[in-house]
Structure formats: structure tokens, C-alpha cells
Design a protein around this motif. Structure first.
Motif, short mmCIF file in Angstrom:
data_model
loop_
_atom_site.label_atom_id
_atom_site.label_comp_id
_atom_site.label_asym_id
_atom_site.label_seq_id
_atom_site.Cartn_x
_atom_site.Cartn_y
_atom_site.Cartn_z
N LEU A 42 0.84 -1.14 -0.07
CA LEU A 42 -0.06 0.03 0.13
C LEU A 42 0.82 1.28 0.07
CD1 LEU A 42 -2.90 1.49 0.28
CD2 LEU A 42 -2.39 1.38 2.64
N VAL A 43 1.94 1.39 0.79
CA VAL A 43 2.87 2.56 0.81
C VAL A 43 3.28 2.85 -0.52
CG1 VAL A 43 4.91 3.34 1.99
CG2 VAL A 43 3.21 2.30 3.48
N ILE A 44 4.00 1.75 -1.14
CA ILE A 44 4.43 1.68 -2.13
C ILE A 44 3.51 2.05 -3.35
CG2 ILE A 44 5.62 0.38 -4.22
CD1 ILE A 44 6.92 -1.50 -2.09
N ALA A 45 2.39 1.65 -3.61
CA ALA A 45 1.67 2.11 -4.48
C ALA A 45 0.92 3.35 -4.28
CB ALA A 45 0.57 1.01 -4.36
N ALA A 46 0.54 3.82 -3.16
CA ALA A 46 0.17 5.28 -2.65
C ALA A 46 1.12 6.23 -3.13
CB ALA A 46 -0.34 5.30 -1.66
N SER A 47 2.26 5.92 -2.76
CA SER A 47 3.57 6.76 -2.94
C SER A 47 3.79 7.25 -4.36
CB SER A 47 4.97 6.25 -2.31
OG SER A 47 4.60 6.12 -0.91
N GLN A 48 4.00 6.09 -5.15
CA GLN A 48 4.24 6.32 -6.50
C GLN A 48 2.92 6.84 -7.38
OE1 GLN A 48 4.62 1.98 -7.62
NE2 GLN A 48 6.66 2.53 -8.15
N HIS A 49 1.81 6.50 -6.83
CA HIS A 49 0.45 7.19 -7.45
C HIS A 49 0.61 8.70 -7.14
CE1 HIS A 49 -3.69 7.68 -8.71
NE2 HIS A 49 -3.73 8.45 -7.57
N GLU A 50 0.69 9.28 -6.11
CA GLU A 50 0.64 10.35 -5.56
C GLU A 50 1.90 11.39 -6.37
OE1 GLU A 50 -1.81 11.69 -4.21
OE2 GLU A 50 -2.72 9.89 -3.57
N ALA A 51 3.21 10.76 -6.35
CA ALA A 51 4.25 11.35 -6.95
C ALA A 51 3.88 11.65 -8.74
CB ALA A 51 5.58 10.54 -7.02
N VAL A 52 3.33 10.66 -9.25
CA VAL A 52 2.85 10.79 -10.55
C VAL A 52 1.86 11.84 -10.76
CG1 VAL A 52 1.72 9.71 -12.52
CG2 VAL A 52 3.33 8.38 -11.29
N GLU A 53 1.01 11.86 -9.89
CA GLU A 53 -0.28 12.95 -9.94
C GLU A 53 0.34 14.41 -9.76
OE1 GLU A 53 -4.53 11.27 -8.60
OE2 GLU A 53 -3.35 12.13 -7.02
N GLU A 54 1.20 14.50 -8.77
CA GLU A 54 2.13 15.50 -8.51
C GLU A 54 2.93 16.03 -9.74
OE1 GLU A 54 3.96 15.08 -4.85
OE2 GLU A 54 1.80 15.04 -3.84
N GLN A 55 3.46 15.22 -10.38
CA GLN A 55 4.46 15.61 -11.38
C GLN A 55 3.31 15.91 -12.82
OE1 GLN A 55 7.03 12.56 -12.70
NE2 GLN A 55 7.55 12.22 -10.54
N GLN A 87 3.89 7.65 6.02
CA GLN A 87 5.04 7.65 6.61
C GLN A 87 4.93 7.00 7.97
OE1 GLN A 87 8.22 8.77 5.31
NE2 GLN A 87 8.62 7.23 6.67
N ARG A 88 3.84 7.41 8.77
CA ARG A 88 3.61 6.75 10.02
C ARG A 88 3.44 5.23 9.85
NH1 ARG A 88 -0.93 9.36 13.02
NH2 ARG A 88 -0.81 7.65 14.23
N THR A 147 9.66 4.89 -12.73
CA THR A 147 10.38 5.48 -11.89
C THR A 147 10.08 6.21 -10.71
OG1 THR A 147 10.52 7.35 -13.43
CG2 THR A 147 12.04 5.83 -13.96
N ALA A 148 9.01 6.19 -10.30
CA ALA A 148 8.32 7.10 -9.18
C ALA A 148 9.00 6.57 -7.96
CB ALA A 148 6.96 7.06 -9.04
N PRO A 149 9.16 7.27 -6.72
CA PRO A 149 9.53 6.89 -5.40
C PRO A 149 8.43 5.92 -4.94
CG PRO A 149 9.26 9.29 -5.60
CD PRO A 149 8.88 8.87 -6.89
N THR A 150 9.14 4.95 -3.97
CA THR A 150 8.36 3.87 -3.26
C THR A 150 8.10 4.23 -1.93
OG1 THR A 150 10.26 2.55 -2.90
CG2 THR A 150 9.11 2.22 -5.22
N ARG A 151 8.50 5.22 -1.45
CA ARG A 151 8.20 5.72 -0.32
C ARG A 151 7.50 7.06 -0.10
NH1 ARG A 151 11.85 2.31 2.99
NH2 ARG A 151 13.00 0.96 1.50
N PRO A 152 6.97 7.50 1.03
CA PRO A 152 6.12 8.72 0.85
C PRO A 152 7.09 10.11 0.82
CG PRO A 152 5.77 7.51 2.84
CD PRO A 152 6.52 6.55 2.00
N HIS A 153 7.99 10.35 1.31
CA HIS A 153 8.69 11.43 1.32
C HIS A 153 7.96 12.66 1.61
CE1 HIS A 153 12.36 9.35 0.02
NE2 HIS A 153 11.41 8.62 -0.95
N PRO A 154 7.34 12.92 2.85
CA PRO A 154 6.43 14.04 3.12
C PRO A 154 7.07 15.32 3.03
CG PRO A 154 6.65 12.77 5.02
CD PRO A 154 7.25 11.84 3.87
N ALA A 155 8.60 15.24 3.40
CA ALA A 155 9.11 16.62 3.05
C ALA A 155 9.64 17.21 1.66
CB ALA A 155 10.58 16.52 3.87
#
Length: 194
Positions: A42-55, A87-88, A147-155
Motif C-alpha cells: 500500500l505504501v509503495i502503490a500510494a507513494s508512486q500514485h501521488e508522485a505521478v499525480e503531482e508531476q 510515513q507513520r 521511476t516514481a518513489p516507493t516511499r512517501p517523502h512528506p518533506a
């Protein structure tokens, strides 16, 4: 695949994971191991998804709709909150109160975010874009997901440029860490193309 089809497939995949996590709240060793694997996926999938949306997606919404800035800002605020919860989840041990609390908050926030996107943004965005524009955007997002991040990186800032530079560097480090730790095996499969 067009942009909205790509996003819908990702949403359905993530929703399937959270439904499984909601059902499997047992405390046995096998159940906890299965939940741990699924939570990592879940963390991997959601992190990649959000990064792609943001890009790609939210910058396109900003350009295409008269109130695109307002819609994108609202969505990005939701996503920032989601990254902190992811991240939590990633930092907590499955079954602990912090893990379960973060997961419960994330599930609620995710459903709210998906409802906002699918019901308030997508219909208007889909009407404002040609089929060719939607197809081109979908192709860019599908490529970027690899090529998206697999972790959330909130910073990491949510701005497109930051995601395309700092996000790419983070993704390289994530994938190296995933390979060394064995976390790579938790990467969920890509949703099937329609």
C-alpha cells in the motif's frame, strides 16, 4: 491508456488493498505477516500514485480549468496529509496502536480524496481535454510511475518541478534501499489495462 483510466485503475488497486487491510485485523503471526506485506505494498502503490499525480495530473488541472489552482491546491493538501500518514504506517510495526491509528486515518482520508478527485475534478477535467490530450497525459503518467518513489517523502515539495528533480533522486534511493532490504518484493503489480 488515457489519464483518467490510468488514475481509476490505480485508485481501484489501492482501494482493494485497504479493503483487505480493514478485513484482516487478526493478531496471529501469519495474519500480522500478511498485513505487514500488504501495508508495505500500500505504501509503495500510494507513494508512486501521488508522485505521478503531482508531476503531471495536478499541473494539467491547473492549466485546463479556470479554478484549477484551487482544485489542485485542495488535492495537494490532502495528499500531503496522506504522505505523513503513509510515513507513520511505514515506520510503525503492524498491529501496534500507532500503526492501526495511522492506517484508520489514512483509509478515511484516502476515500475522501478519491471521492473529491473522481466526483469533482475528473468530470470537469475530462470535458476540458481532448481525447488525444488525455491519452498523452496517461502515457506520461504510466511511464513516470515506473521511476516514481516507493516511499512517501512528506518533506519533498508537491510542486511538479520538485517532484521531477528531488522526487527522481528520492526514487533512485528508494529503489536501491528496496533492493537491499528485500522490500522490492512487496511492490504491487501494475493494475491491468482496461
Amino acid at each position: 491508456m488515457d489519464a483518467l483510466t490510468f488514475l481509476r485503475a490505480d485508485h481501484e488497486s489501492v482501494l482493494g488493498m485497504i479493503e483487505s487491510l480493514e478485513r484482516g485485523r487478526g493478531n496471529g503471526e501469519a495474519e500480522l505477516a500478511a498485513r505487514d506485506h500488504l501495508a508495505t505494498s500500500l505504501v509503495i502503490a500510494a507513494s508512486q500514485h501521488e508522485a505521478v499525480e503531482e508531476q503531471f495530473f495536478w499541473p494539467a488541472v491547473r492549466r485546463a480549468l479556470p479554478d484549477g489552482d484551487e482544485l489542485a491546491d485542495r488535492a495537494l493538501a490532502q495528499e500531503e496529509s496522506g504522505k505523513r500518514l503513509l510515513q507513520r504506517i511505514d515506520d510503525s510495526e503492524v498491529g501496534t496502536p500507532d500503526f492501526e491509528g495511522a492506517l484508520t486515518e489514512f483509509i478515511r482520508a484516502l476515500r475522501e480524496h478519491i471521492e473529491f478527485e473522481q466526483n469533482q475534478v475528473w468530470p470537469r477535467f475530462g470535458q476540458a481535454q481532448s481525447p488525444q490530450e488525455l491519452e498523452g497525459l496517461g502515457e506520461k503518467m504510466a511511464t513516470a510511475k515506473k521511476t516514481a518513489p516507493t516511499r512517501p517523502h512528506p518533506a519533498t515539495p508537491s510542486r511538479s518541478g520538485a517532484q521531477k528533480t528531488a522526487g527522481l533522486a528520492a526514487a533512485v534511493l528508494d529503489k536501491a534501499r528496496d533492493l537491499v532490504t528485500g522490500r522490492r518484493s512487496h511492490r504491487p503489480p501494475d493494475p491491468p489495462a482496461p
